[in-house]
Design a protein around this motif. Structure first.
Motif, PDB file in Angstrom:
ATOM      1  N   ARG A 152      -1.271  40.383   3.664  1.00 33.85           N
ATOM      2  CA  ARG A 152      -1.737  41.601   4.355  1.00 33.85           C
ATOM      3  C   ARG A 152      -0.824  41.875   5.529  1.00 33.85           C
ATOM      4  NH1 ARG A 152      -7.433  41.755   7.471  1.00 33.85           N
ATOM      5  NH2 ARG A 152      -6.255  40.249   8.686  1.00 33.85           N
ATOM      6  N   LEU A 153      -0.390  43.127   5.639  1.00 34.28           N
ATOM      7  CA  LEU A 153       0.528  43.550   6.690  1.00 34.28           C
ATOM      8  C   LEU A 153      -0.060  44.751   7.406  1.00 34.28           C
ATOM      9  CD1 LEU A 153       3.432  43.375   7.990  1.00 34.28           C
ATOM     10  CD2 LEU A 153       4.123  45.027   6.236  1.00 34.28           C
ATOM     11  N   THR A 154      -0.064  44.738   8.743  1.00 35.25           N
ATOM     12  CA  THR A 154      -0.572  45.855   9.538  1.00 35.25           C
ATOM     13  C   THR A 154       0.546  46.426  10.399  1.00 35.25           C
ATOM     14  OG1 THR A 154      -2.797  44.913   9.654  1.00 35.25           O
ATOM     15  CG2 THR A 154      -2.233  46.583  11.296  1.00 35.25           C
ATOM     16  N   ALA A 188     -18.904  36.743   0.746  1.00 39.70           N
ATOM     17  CA  ALA A 188     -18.324  36.651   2.085  1.00 39.70           C
ATOM     18  C   ALA A 188     -16.898  36.139   2.000  1.00 39.70           C
ATOM     19  CB  ALA A 188     -19.156  35.731   2.970  1.00 39.70           C
ATOM     20  N   ASP A 189     -16.000  36.757   2.782  1.00 40.98           N
ATOM     21  CA  ASP A 189     -14.655  36.238   3.010  1.00 40.98           C
ATOM     22  C   ASP A 189     -14.673  35.456   4.327  1.00 40.98           C
ATOM     23  OD1 ASP A 189     -13.997  37.696   0.796  1.00 40.98           O
ATOM     24  OD2 ASP A 189     -12.836  39.215   1.864  1.00 40.98           O
ATOM     25  N   TYR A 190     -13.878  34.394   4.411  1.00 48.73           N
ATOM     26  CA  TYR A 190     -13.865  33.595   5.626  1.00 48.73           C
ATOM     27  C   TYR A 190     -12.456  33.080   5.919  1.00 48.73           C
ATOM     28  CZ  TYR A 190     -13.534  29.446   2.679  1.00 48.73           C
ATOM     29  OH  TYR A 190     -13.110  28.510   1.776  1.00 48.73           O
ATOM     30  N   VAL A 238      -7.410  27.455   7.076  1.00 43.57           N
ATOM     31  CA  VAL A 238      -7.879  27.638   5.702  1.00 43.57           C
ATOM     32  C   VAL A 238      -8.619  28.968   5.595  1.00 43.57           C
ATOM     33  CG1 VAL A 238      -8.057  25.167   5.245  1.00 43.57           C
ATOM     34  CG2 VAL A 238     -10.050  26.413   6.119  1.00 43.57           C
ATOM     35  N   GLY A 239      -8.721  29.482   4.365  1.00 45.55           N
ATOM     36  CA  GLY A 239      -9.461  30.707   4.107  1.00 45.55           C
ATOM     37  C   GLY A 239      -9.870  30.780   2.660  1.00 45.55           C
ATOM     38  N   GLY A 240     -10.746  31.737   2.354  1.00 45.29           N
ATOM     39  CA  GLY A 240     -11.208  31.897   0.985  1.00 45.29           C
ATOM     40  C   GLY A 240     -12.406  32.807   0.925  1.00 45.29           C
ATOM     41  N   ASN A 277     -10.246  39.029  -0.096  1.00 42.76           N
ATOM     42  CA  ASN A 277      -9.198  39.978   0.280  1.00 42.76           C
ATOM     43  C   ASN A 277      -8.881  39.937   1.773  1.00 42.76           C
ATOM     44  OD1 ASN A 277      -7.481  41.936  -0.999  1.00 42.76           O
ATOM     45  ND2 ASN A 277      -8.517  43.525   0.178  1.00 42.76           N
ATOM     46  N   GLU A 278      -9.894  39.666   2.606  1.00 41.01           N
ATOM     47  CA  GLU A 278      -9.684  39.647   4.051  1.00 41.01           C
ATOM     48  C   GLU A 278      -9.366  38.243   4.551  1.00 41.01           C
ATOM     49  OE1 GLU A 278      -9.241  42.164   5.753  1.00 41.01           O
ATOM     50  OE2 GLU A 278     -10.098  43.778   4.545  1.00 41.01           O
ATOM     51  N   ASN A 279      -8.819  38.205   5.761  1.00 37.80           N
ATOM     52  CA  ASN A 279      -8.327  36.965   6.329  1.00 37.80           C
ATOM     53  C   ASN A 279      -8.609  36.988   7.828  1.00 37.80           C
ATOM     54  OD1 ASN A 279      -6.874  34.547   6.720  1.00 37.80           O
ATOM     55  ND2 ASN A 279      -5.271  35.148   5.288  1.00 37.80           N
ATOM     56  N   TYR A 280      -7.724  36.475   8.642  1.00 33.23           N
ATOM     57  CA  TYR A 280      -7.889  36.530  10.089  1.00 33.23           C
ATOM     58  C   TYR A 280      -7.912  37.982  10.570  1.00 33.23           C
ATOM     59  CZ  TYR A 280      -6.490  31.613   9.741  1.00 33.23           C
ATOM     60  OH  TYR A 280      -6.412  30.287   9.409  1.00 33.23           O
TER      61      TYR A 280
END
Length: 298
Positions: free
Chosen positions: A293-295, A213-215, A229-231, A37-40
């Motif tokens: 995801r938008l902040t 873990a998200d990365y 990249v992410g996952g 679910n999380e990213n940068y």
């Protein structure tokens, strides 16, 4: 899992969903946290203030994987669309050498599942998340957050339904998130979590504990954009307990990776997006997911 009766029972239960959660393990193959679910910027909380984050995701799966990672011979399709507003308050109050931060998440889910010709669709509020912890700004580039989330069983649950938006048990999730940021250069993020699950009183089933873990890893181009990249990585570390638990303990595992981008205007507004493909999956569905995801600062 290899007998037809147990395979069907597990595959019908496996479409339980929570918190836009589209990565499944434990009871019915489902878990509390939406893996990946999380990213940068996951560990870099903004300055004191009130913020609203919007999470949106779309997940598709067409296969179930058994304990060996092999495809289960059932007709299975799962689609989950989700929107999850997250409300964050970052204070200037000291806490454990950092500053106090609190948040709440209210997920709205749409589920559509088909198992061997049986179908069901639901659109409802899922399990609400409440959490808090300490935010740290260790340097201009390095940031961290240490906290605890509590997942409350607010979503609808009926053990006789094909799909449910709620897990019907409490969950506590301690976590550590770290972000390394550069406007131009390497950007790296990691959010490490451990889930402790209570018993589902309606089914007398207790899901095992989970480590995940998200990365994200990317390159900043100096103009607000980061690409890479992410996952996520997921491993269930204790066996499930309760009726009809397979002898192998029903421990789930999965790894996901895909392209990921971020845009930050430098004034508190940013957006991240990624697509992730699941691989090395066991005791859960396998599919692909798009996440946004938008902040927005207030």
């Amino acid at each position: 899992m290899h007998k037809s009766g147990k395979t069907l029972a597990c595959s019908t239960a496996v479409v339980l969903a929570t918190l836009a959660g589209t990565s499944w393990a434990t009871e019915g193959g489902g878990g509390m946290y939406p893996n990946g679910n999380e990213n940068y910027l996951t560990g870099a909380l903004p300055p004191p203030g009130f913020y609203v984050l919007g999470y949106a995701s779309s997940y598709r799966a067409s296969s179930l994987r058994d304990n060996n990672g092999d495809k289960v011979p059932v007709d299975f399709k799962l689609q989950v669309n989700a929107v999850a507003p997250r409300f964050i308050w970052v204070s200037d109050l000291p806490l454990a050498g950092g500053t106090l931060a609190m948040h709440a998440i209210t997920p709205l889910l749409e589920l559509d599942a088909t198992v061997n010709g049986q179908s069901q669709r639901k659109r409802e509020l899922g399990d609400i998340v409440l959490g808090g912890g300490a935010a740290y700004h260790l340097s201009e580039q390095l940031h961290a957050y240490v906290g605890v989330d509590v997942n409350a069983p607010t979503g609808q649950f009926d053990k006789n339904d094909l799909v449910n938006v709620g897990r019907n048990y409490w969950n506590v999730e301690p976590l550590v998130a770290v972000s390394y940021l550069q406007s131009k250069g390497i950007n790296a993020d990691l959010k490490l979590m451990y889930d402790y699950n209570w018993k589902n009183k309606d089914t007398d089933y207790r899901s095992g504990q989970e480590l995940h873990a998200d990365y994200a890893l990317g390159w900043g181009f100096g103009n607000g954009w980061v690409a890479g990249v992410g996952g996520y990585a997921y491993r269930q570390v204790t066996d499930d307990q309760g009726p009809n638990v397979p002898a192998h303990g029903n421990r789930g595992r999965a790894l996901a990776i895909g392209p990921s981008i971020k845009y930050d205007n430098g004034k508190g507004f940013f957006v991240t997006a990624k697509w992730q493909h699941e691989t090395r999956v066991a005791n859960r569905p396998q599919g692909n997911e798009f996440k946004l995801r938008l902040t927005v600062p207030f």
